[in-house]
Design a protein around this motif. Structure first.
Motif, PDB file in Angstrom:
ATOM      1  N   ILE A 141       0.861  -1.191   0.000  1.00 40.23           N
ATOM      2  CA  ILE A 141       0.000   0.000   0.000  1.00 40.23           C
ATOM      3  C   ILE A 141       0.889   1.230   0.000  1.00 40.23           C
ATOM      4  N   PRO A 159      -6.129   4.378   0.895  1.00 43.35           N
ATOM      5  CA  PRO A 159      -5.446   3.142   1.269  1.00 43.35           C
ATOM      6  C   PRO A 159      -6.258   2.243   2.194  1.00 43.35           C
ATOM      7  N   LEU A 163      -7.068  -1.543   1.366  1.00 40.70           N
ATOM      8  CA  LEU A 163      -6.585  -2.524   2.335  1.00 40.70           C
ATOM      9  C   LEU A 163      -7.721  -3.422   2.808  1.00 40.70           C
ATOM     10  N   LEU A 179       1.949  -6.543   5.950  1.00 39.65           N
ATOM     11  CA  LEU A 179       1.656  -5.351   5.158  1.00 39.65           C
ATOM     12  C   LEU A 179       2.930  -4.560   4.910  1.00 39.65           C
ATOM     13  N   SER A 181       3.816  -1.091   4.080  1.00 36.33           N
ATOM     14  CA  SER A 181       3.048   0.156   4.187  1.00 36.33           C
ATOM     15  C   SER A 181       3.924   1.387   4.003  1.00 36.33           C
ATOM     16  N   LEU A 183       2.905   4.437   4.270  1.00 39.97           N
ATOM     17  CA  LEU A 183       1.901   5.398   4.720  1.00 39.97           C
ATOM     18  C   LEU A 183       2.399   6.282   5.849  1.00 39.97           C
ATOM     19  N   ASP A 188       0.059   3.626  10.214  1.00 36.74           N
ATOM     20  CA  ASP A 188       0.353   2.240  10.588  1.00 36.74           C
ATOM     21  C   ASP A 188      -0.272   1.896  11.939  1.00 36.74           C
ATOM     22  N   ILE A 201       3.304  -5.071  10.312  1.00 35.75           N
ATOM     23  CA  ILE A 201       3.314  -3.934   9.388  1.00 35.75           C
ATOM     24  C   ILE A 201       4.752  -3.455   9.262  1.00 35.75           C
ATOM     25  N   GLY A 203       6.899  -0.611   7.921  1.00 30.13           N
ATOM     26  CA  GLY A 203       6.545   0.771   7.630  1.00 30.13           C
ATOM     27  C   GLY A 203       7.607   1.567   6.899  1.00 30.13           C
TER      28      GLY A 203
END
Length: 458
Positions: A141, A159, A163, A179, A181, A183, A188, A201, A203
């Motif tokens: 993402i 997103p 998701l 994930l 991510s 973002l 997160d 996640i 990140g």
């Protein structure tokens, strides 16, 4: 002690390299050595990047349109990557469409579309099977900048919506969900609360560091800061019978602490730099006179750029900070490499419509010494300090402001040609009050510099 009833998966992750290749030979050598070590023990390894590997401020990225970055990821045997905003909105649409043509890894982005379809070079998620048939769902993402993506011809989806769809489609098909991510930390943490089914996640984007991960509920959040300063390492232990995740741990390895480097990667970097220099060293134009530069005063080069931005944006006024130009230009042959060196930023021109009172506030704020001396980090800026704000079409005289010879009127509307970084609200929150915003893409600021210099020297 080795347990016949468990499987161990190691995930090494990088993020926000931003074409800082200083540590890249160390990163690759370390991961190669660790991969060999783990595999000798019968453990499995994945290698992923969480976006913003590309940064056009670097000679290699600029000279290869990012394909040099892909070559480096291939050489390191990455398995999965997602894109960041530097891949997504500093490359033109055609550049991004062609970026991964030779990739030996999968690109995962669940929220980027073209005419309601995913581009051919990506997929929203993948399912990776371990040797014991445990299924690992991996989703990608990226951060949403709709005005920029739409200007380039892309459709960027919320997103969270993308998701939710990916998680639903993976339900019942996988045992573990990871994930990728791009973002940022805050999102997160929110995703961990909204989607507890996500186990890990990995990140990026906000360049934060979780040295040993961070648990939010049952979700492990990880991030390895920026520029290759750290390598992230997640270890998952899974029950081979029930396929249940038994434990998850995270560490980060500071690359400054590593000694060994990959000689093959060093050789590749040298070759890519030579290739890029050959491309960028094209004789672009002949400059008839020197263009001196000062960061804290008005100088010929900054005045020329302010004039160029005003013309490019067809605006009443332009405003640029002198620190956006890194070096003066000498008379003589000017190459693409010269223009890239003096203006490496992935910054776009922007046209705003402001009320006079808003423009007045911005002008007053810009002339404060604190602002001129400000060391800017991020926002696309790749320089050192803000420097003096330079205008075309606007002068400050006797404590008043004049636009093209007429006194500024607080309730009148004015068009302003400027840089996109001023519109993000961090430096000048007042510019978020703009009545209209138009970003010029895919042209970067250096394209405007080159255009103006060619006009000047016809």
């Amino acid at each position: 002690m080795f347990n016949l009833n468990t499987t161990v998966l190691h995930i090494y992750h990088t993020n926000d390299i931003h074409s800082h290749f200083e540590q890249w030979p160390k990163i690759v050598r370390y991961i190669e050595d660790k991969k060999n070590y783990h595999q000798a023990k019968g453990e499995e390894v994945l290698l992923v990047d969480i976006g913003d590997h590309v940064d056009r401020s670097h000679l290699i990225t600029e000279g290869t349109n990012g394909k040099g970055n892909v070559a480096l990821l291939n050489q390191a045997n990455y398995d999965y990557v997602t894109i960041g905003n530097n891949e997504g909105i500093t490359l033109s649409k055609s550049m991004l469409d062609e970026l991964y043509e030779d990739a030996n890894f999968e690109v995962l982005v669940a929220n980027l579309f073209e005419q309601e379809r995913l581009p051919s070079w990506t997929k929203p998620y993948t399912i990776y099977s371990l040797q014991d048939d445990t299924k690992i769902g991996v989703i990608g993402i990226t951060v949403q900048y709709p005005l920029f993506y739409e200007k380039l011809g892309w459709e960027i989806q919320d997103p969270y919506v993308a998701l939710e769809k990916a998680v639903e489609e993976l339900k019942g098909r996988v045992n573990v969900v990871i994930l990728l991510s791009h973002l940022g930390k805050r999102d997160d943490e929110e995703i961990a609360k909204r989607f507890p089914v996500i186990d890990v996640i990995l990140g990026a984007h906000t360049h934060h560091l979780f040295e040993n991960g961070k648990l939010v509920g049952h979700t492990l959040l990880c991030c390895a800061e920026k520029y290759g300063h750290y390598i992230g390492h997640v270890t998952l232990t899974i029950d081979t019978i029930t396929k249940r995740l038994l434990s998850k741990t995270a560490v980060t390895i500071p690359t400054d602490s590593l000694q060994e480097e990959s000689s093959e990667v060093q050789e590749t970097l040298r070759a890519l730099e030579q290739q890029s220099k050959q491309y960028l060293h094209q004789a672009n134009l002949l400059l008839k006179e020197d263009l001196p530069l000062e960061w804290f005063n008005v100088s010929p080069f900054t005045s020329l750029l302010a004039e160029a931005i005003k013309e490019w944006c067809d605006a009443d006024v332009s405003m640029i900070n002198a620190g956006v130009l890194l070096e003066p230009l000498k008379a003589g042959i000017v190459t693409k490499e010269d223009i890239h060196r003096i203006c490496p930023h992935p910054i776009n021109p922007c046209r705003l419509v402001l009320l006079g009172r808003t423009l007045r506030t911005v002008v007053e704020r810009a002339k404060e010494e604190e602002m001129e001396r400000l060391e800017v980090k991020g926002l696309g800026f790749r320089g050192k300090v803000m420097g003096r704000m330079v205008y075309d079409g606007l002068i400050v005289q006797d404590d008043d402001i004049y636009v093209n010879g007429a006194r500024l009127q607080d309730e009148e509307q004015y068009t302003i040609g400027t840089l996109d970084m001023f519109t993000f609200g961090f430096l000048f929150p007042e510019l978020q009050e703009a009545l209209e915003k138009e970003y010029y893409m895919p042209e970067l600021l250096r394209d405007v510099v080159e255009w103006k210099l060619k006009l000047l020297n016809k």
